[in-house]
Design a protein around this motif. Sequence first.
Motif, PDB file in Angstrom:
ATOM      1  N   ALA A  41       0.838  -1.210   0.000  1.00  0.00           N
ATOM      2  CA  ALA A  41       0.000   0.000   0.000  1.00  0.00           C
ATOM      3  C   ALA A  41       0.866   1.250   0.000  1.00  0.00           C
ATOM      4  O   ALA A  41       0.593   2.211  -0.734  1.00  0.00           O
ATOM      5  CB  ALA A  41      -0.931  -0.012   1.210  1.00  0.00           C
ATOM      6  N   LEU A  42       1.919   1.245   0.817  1.00  0.00           N
ATOM      7  CA  LEU A  42       2.817   2.396   0.851  1.00  0.00           C
ATOM      8  C   LEU A  42       3.534   2.587  -0.481  1.00  0.00           C
ATOM      9  O   LEU A  42       3.673   3.712  -0.968  1.00  0.00           O
ATOM     10  CB  LEU A  42       3.838   2.244   1.986  1.00  0.00           C
ATOM     11  CG  LEU A  42       3.289   2.406   3.396  1.00  0.00           C
ATOM     12  CD1 LEU A  42       4.329   1.991   4.430  1.00  0.00           C
ATOM     13  CD2 LEU A  42       2.845   3.838   3.634  1.00  0.00           C
ATOM     14  N   ILE A  43       3.989   1.496  -1.069  1.00  0.00           N
ATOM     15  CA  ILE A  43       4.670   1.583  -2.367  1.00  0.00           C
ATOM     16  C   ILE A  43       3.711   2.106  -3.430  1.00  0.00           C
ATOM     17  O   ILE A  43       4.074   2.959  -4.248  1.00  0.00           O
ATOM     18  CB  ILE A  43       5.255   0.212  -2.775  1.00  0.00           C
ATOM     19  CG1 ILE A  43       6.445  -0.144  -1.872  1.00  0.00           C
ATOM     20  CG2 ILE A  43       5.676   0.209  -4.248  1.00  0.00           C
ATOM     21  CD1 ILE A  43       6.929  -1.574  -2.014  1.00  0.00           C
ATOM     22  N   ALA A  44       2.468   1.634  -3.420  1.00  0.00           N
ATOM     23  CA  ALA A  44       1.484   2.077  -4.410  1.00  0.00           C
ATOM     24  C   ALA A  44       1.226   3.580  -4.282  1.00  0.00           C
ATOM     25  O   ALA A  44       1.028   4.274  -5.285  1.00  0.00           O
ATOM     26  CB  ALA A  44       0.179   1.301  -4.245  1.00  0.00           C
ATOM     27  N   GLU A  45       1.223   4.085  -3.062  1.00  0.00           N
ATOM     28  CA  GLU A  45       0.914   5.503  -2.832  1.00  0.00           C
ATOM     29  C   GLU A  45       2.141   6.398  -2.919  1.00  0.00           C
ATOM     30  O   GLU A  45       2.081   7.499  -3.457  1.00  0.00           O
ATOM     31  CB  GLU A  45       0.258   5.671  -1.455  1.00  0.00           C
ATOM     32  CG  GLU A  45      -0.225   7.067  -1.169  1.00  0.00           C
ATOM     33  CD  GLU A  45      -1.336   7.531  -2.097  1.00  0.00           C
ATOM     34  OE1 GLU A  45      -1.413   8.749  -2.344  1.00  0.00           O
ATOM     35  OE2 GLU A  45      -2.121   6.695  -2.583  1.00  0.00           O
ATOM     36  N   LEU A  46       3.287   5.921  -2.391  1.00  0.00           N
ATOM     37  CA  LEU A  46       4.471   6.773  -2.268  1.00  0.00           C
ATOM     38  C   LEU A  46       5.635   6.381  -3.175  1.00  0.00           C
ATOM     39  O   LEU A  46       6.586   7.150  -3.305  1.00  0.00           O
ATOM     40  CB  LEU A  46       4.984   6.731  -0.811  1.00  0.00           C
ATOM     41  CG  LEU A  46       4.003   7.126   0.285  1.00  0.00           C
ATOM     42  CD1 LEU A  46       4.596   6.845   1.655  1.00  0.00           C
ATOM     43  CD2 LEU A  46       3.618   8.586   0.145  1.00  0.00           C
ATOM     44  N   GLY A  47       5.575   5.191  -3.743  1.00  0.00           N
ATOM     45  CA  GLY A  47       6.733   4.666  -4.467  1.00  0.00           C
ATOM     46  C   GLY A  47       7.683   4.021  -3.463  1.00  0.00           C
ATOM     47  O   GLY A  47       7.564   4.217  -2.255  1.00  0.00           O
ATOM     48  N   SER A  48       8.662   3.270  -3.947  1.00  0.00           N
ATOM     49  CA  SER A  48       9.529   2.521  -3.033  1.00  0.00           C
ATOM     50  C   SER A  48      10.418   3.453  -2.213  1.00  0.00           C
ATOM     51  O   SER A  48      10.634   3.224  -1.021  1.00  0.00           O
ATOM     52  CB  SER A  48      10.377   1.502  -3.795  1.00  0.00           C
ATOM     53  OG  SER A  48      11.154   2.144  -4.774  1.00  0.00           O
ATOM     54  N   VAL A  49      10.912   4.529  -2.820  1.00  0.00           N
ATOM     55  CA  VAL A  49      11.752   5.472  -2.073  1.00  0.00           C
ATOM     56  C   VAL A  49      10.916   6.199  -1.015  1.00  0.00           C
ATOM     57  O   VAL A  49      11.340   6.352   0.131  1.00  0.00           O
ATOM     58  CB  VAL A  49      12.435   6.474  -3.021  1.00  0.00           C
ATOM     59  CG1 VAL A  49      13.168   7.552  -2.250  1.00  0.00           C
ATOM     60  CG2 VAL A  49      13.387   5.751  -3.957  1.00  0.00           C
ATOM     61  N   GLY A  50       9.720   6.626  -1.387  1.00  0.00           N
ATOM     62  CA  GLY A  50       8.837   7.292  -0.436  1.00  0.00           C
ATOM     63  C   GLY A  50       8.452   6.379   0.715  1.00  0.00           C
ATOM     64  O   GLY A  50       8.358   6.813   1.866  1.00  0.00           O
ATOM     65  N   MET A  51       8.226   5.094   0.408  1.00  0.00           N
ATOM     66  CA  MET A  51       7.904   4.132   1.457  1.00  0.00           C
ATOM     67  C   MET A  51       9.054   4.025   2.451  1.00  0.00           C
ATOM     68  O   MET A  51       8.844   4.075   3.656  1.00  0.00           O
ATOM     69  CB  MET A  51       7.627   2.748   0.880  1.00  0.00           C
ATOM     70  CG  MET A  51       7.382   1.707   1.958  1.00  0.00           C
ATOM     71  SD  MET A  51       7.796  -0.014   1.570  1.00  0.00           S
ATOM     72  CE  MET A  51       9.478   0.067   1.073  1.00  0.00           C
TER      73      MET A  51
END
Length: 67
Positions: free
Chosen positions: A14-24
């Motif tokens: 969910a975090l990757i979908a919303e923020l991308g892997s770096v944002g996660m």
Amino acid sequence: MQTDAEIKIKGFNALIAELGSVGMEKFIALIQREPFDYTQWQRDLCDNSTLEEISKNAMKDRLNPKE
């Protein structure tokens, strides 16, 4: 009932979908770095505010942190 591992995987996805892997990764680092009461944060976040209101409040708090 989901296992802890399944919940973690879904949370990461969910975090990757919303923020991308770096944002996660940045989000997780921020959460681990600061004292954080997730339950209180969730209560405060979901007070029927719109996404725009939440964003404005977050930006305001970042510029003028509460002590």
